[in-house]
Design an enzyme around this catalytic site. Structure first.
Site, PDB file in Angstrom:
ATOM      1  N   HIS A   1     -13.035  63.308 110.383  1.00 37.63           N
ATOM      2  CA  HIS A   1     -12.069  62.900 109.348  1.00 37.63           C
ATOM      3  C   HIS A   1     -12.057  63.781 108.086  1.00 37.63           C
ATOM      4  CE1 HIS A   1     -15.772  60.908 108.223  1.00 37.63           C
ATOM      5  NE2 HIS A   1     -15.581  59.870 109.003  1.00 37.63           N
TER       6      HIS A   1
ATOM      7  N   ASP B   1     -10.422  56.757 113.858  1.00 32.86           N
ATOM      8  CA  ASP B   1     -11.513  56.128 113.083  1.00 32.86           C
ATOM      9  C   ASP B   1     -11.266  54.619 113.008  1.00 32.86           C
ATOM     10  OD1 ASP B   1     -13.811  55.708 111.675  1.00 32.86           O
ATOM     11  OD2 ASP B   1     -13.198  56.767 109.863  1.00 32.86           O
TER      12      ASP B   1
HETATM   13  O1  DOR Z   1     -14.132  53.996 106.748  1.00 28.93           O
HETATM   14  C1  DOR Z   1     -15.056  54.128 107.528  1.00 28.93           C
HETATM   15  N1  DOR Z   1     -15.469  53.111 108.301  1.00 28.93           N
HETATM   16  N2  DOR Z   1     -15.669  55.314 107.603  1.00 28.93           N
HETATM   17  C2  DOR Z   1     -16.802  55.482 108.308  1.00 28.93           C
HETATM   18  O2  DOR Z   1     -17.317  56.563 108.322  1.00 28.93           O
HETATM   19  C3  DOR Z   1     -17.404  54.341 109.029  1.00 28.93           C
HETATM   20  C4  DOR Z   1     -16.406  53.318 109.351  1.00 28.93           C
HETATM   21  C5  DOR Z   1     -17.034  52.040 109.791  1.00 28.93           C
HETATM   22  O3  DOR Z   1     -17.930  52.046 110.630  1.00 28.93           O
HETATM   23  O4  DOR Z   1     -16.566  50.971 109.333  1.00 28.93           O
HETATM   24 ZN    ZN Z   2     -17.053  58.598 109.253  1.00 28.60          ZN
END
Ligand code: DOR
Ligand code: ZN
Length: 473
Positions: free
Chosen positions: A238, A329
């Site tokens: 990301h 993500d």
């Molecule tokens: O926004 C995010 N959520 N970035 C991350 O790197 C981890 C992820 C999560 O596991 O909720």
């Molecule tokens: Zn991440």
């Protein structure tokens, strides 16, 4: 022999960079032929089954190399089963769950368990990512070769960076042996610790501590230096800043083995979204806290939504191939996780089911060509986690997605199969929807009665050519 004809769709083959309006002929779960509509026969014989894809795009199944399925440990947010359900509804036929579960995926047995649970539910490929360090604590390298042998398709401490440069260097050295990438979540903790959102005017106005672009770029630069020195396989998760894109572009030009991904939200939203879409409280009348719109915690994500200039640079990077892949993500969280002060809200957006309509806004505003977009959802990610082939030519598996670019629908909790309803797009109207997902010839998702054509319509409405029917009448 089973013969299925997907009729009159726009068939996109990112490997050949072609878009053909016509018929996709599948035989025994394999693509047999792509026939331009002008050359299509008037009949395919009595045995053939049909799916009417007029007005839709037909593409290889999407591949998501960065997702969070939350099992084991956080099943209230998502399970492997509900995540898979959401994935097929988003057009994905391969997904790579990140290892920030509890326990973390830091041993061969944990990787095997992911395959076992997925096999119970999954009509699609679930290819787990193992951790870089034990327990994702950043202190001791995990047994990377063992993880790769158990089926880990990459290594990441995602949610947290591999902050120790020596450990990162070791992991990159191991990547030359395993052939699997080290996928780093790049943030320098000394620069971003406690940060809530992108550093800038909006953070200042809201009184939230800012997350500077350099907090991401410092680590991207470090990792590129380490990859260059070791020859290791580096993947930047990301990427969100213009400076990050520039670093990756110049590293690639020097021949460094680096790949990168970007999310649909970082491509389509800026930090202005943090303000939410409520009218600000004008201070008149009785105090009503529900009218106070300081921020929308559903926009909290890590890394944060950035500036408009960053978004422009990300799109340019996606178009010129600096950024290889789009990854959702997908980060499902519960309502309670978000119902708190901004800085305490769990970061992340529910992703699978909104990815395509979000990305189609880029196509509809002519910022990216649809064939390029599909390449970044299929061919690009496939190269990073080594899943091939990804094409819709003769001999390729019938693993595909059909989407309608013009259907409109409203984002509601009920419309999403994921347990994660956490998106600032809740309540908004979206354009574009996945209609059907097929895995090696099997329909694993079909919206309503999409594409079912009865004999009565044979030869009838525009787009329904002769020979299209699914039943004897
Ligand atoms: O926004 C995010 N959520 N970035 C991350 O790197 C981890 C992820 C999560 O596991 O909720
Ligand atoms: Zn991440």
């Amino acid at each position: 022999m089973t013969r299925v004809i997907i009729k009159n769709g726009c068939i996109i083959d990112p490997a050949r960079k072609t878009a053909t309006v016509g018929d996709l002929v599948l035989e025994n779960n394999i693509v047999q032929e792509v026939i331009d509509f002008a050359m299509a026969p008037t009949s395919y014989g009595d045995e053939a089954q049909f799916i009417d894809a007029a007005g839709c795009f037909v593409t290889p199944g999407f591949i998501d190399i960065h997702t969070h399925l939350r099992e084991p440990g956080f099943e209230g947010k998502e399970t492997i089963a509900t995540g898979i359900d959401a994935a097929v509804r988003g057009g994905f036929t391969t997904i790579c769950p990140m290892p920030n579960t509890n326990p973390a995926l830091d041993s061969a047995s944990m990787i095997r368990q992911q395959y076992d649970i997925a096999a119970r539910h999954s009509p699609i490929h679930v290819l787990p990512i193992g951790t870089v360090t034990l327990g994702r604590e950043g202190k001791v390298l995990a047994p990377l070769i063992e993880l790769a042998e158990a089926g880990a398709h990459g290594f990441s401490d995602d949610g947290a960076p591999v902050w120790d440069a020596h450990i990162m260097r070791q992991a990159l050295l191991y990547s030359t042996m395993t052939g699997r990438p080290v996928m780093n979540h790049c943030e320098d903790l000394s620069l971003v610790r406690g940060a809530a959102m992108n550093a800038g005017a909006i953070a200042t106005r809201l009184g939230l501590s800012g997350w500077p672009a350099a907090g991401e770029e410092v680590m991207i630069a470090r990792d590129i230096a380490l990859a260059e020195e070791t020859g290791g396989r580096l993947h930047i998760c990301h990427v969100t800043t213009a400076g990050g894109v520039a670093l990756i572009r110049s590293a690639k030009a020097r021949g460094v083995r680096v790949t990168a991904e970007v999310t649909p939200h970082h491509l389509t939203m800026t930090d202005r979204w943090v303000l939410g879409n409520m009218e600000p409280w004008d201070g008149k009348g009785p105090f009503d806290p529900s009218r106070l719109p300081p921020y929308d915690t559903r926009t909290r994500v890590s890394p944060p939504l950035r500036s408009a200039d960053d978004v422009i640079a990300l799109i340019a990077g996606l178009r010129d191939g600096t950024i290889d892949a789009i990854a959702t993500d997908h980060a499902p969280h519960t309502h309670v996780d978000k119902e708190t002060e901004y800085a305490n809200a769990a970061p992340g957006f529910t992703g699978f089911e909104l990815a395509l309509p979000m990305l189609m806004t880029l196509v509809n505003t002519m910022q990216i060509d649809v064939v390029e977009l599909v390449a970044r959802l299929t061919l690009g990610p496939a190269g990073i986690v080594d899943v091939l082939p990804v094409a819709l030519g003769p001999g390729d598996p019938a693993t595909l997605t059909i989407f309608d670019p013009s259907t409109t629908w409203t984002v509601t909790p009920e419309a999403l199969a994921s347990k994660g309803k956490n998106t600032p797009l809740m309540g908004q109207e979206m354009r574009g929807q996945i209609m059907l997902t097929m895995m090696e010839g099997q329909i694993v998702f079909r919206r309503d009665n999409f594409g079912v054509v009865s004999r009565r319509e044979h030869g009838g409405a525009v787009g329904k050519l002769a020979g299209v029917f699914d039943e004897e009448e």
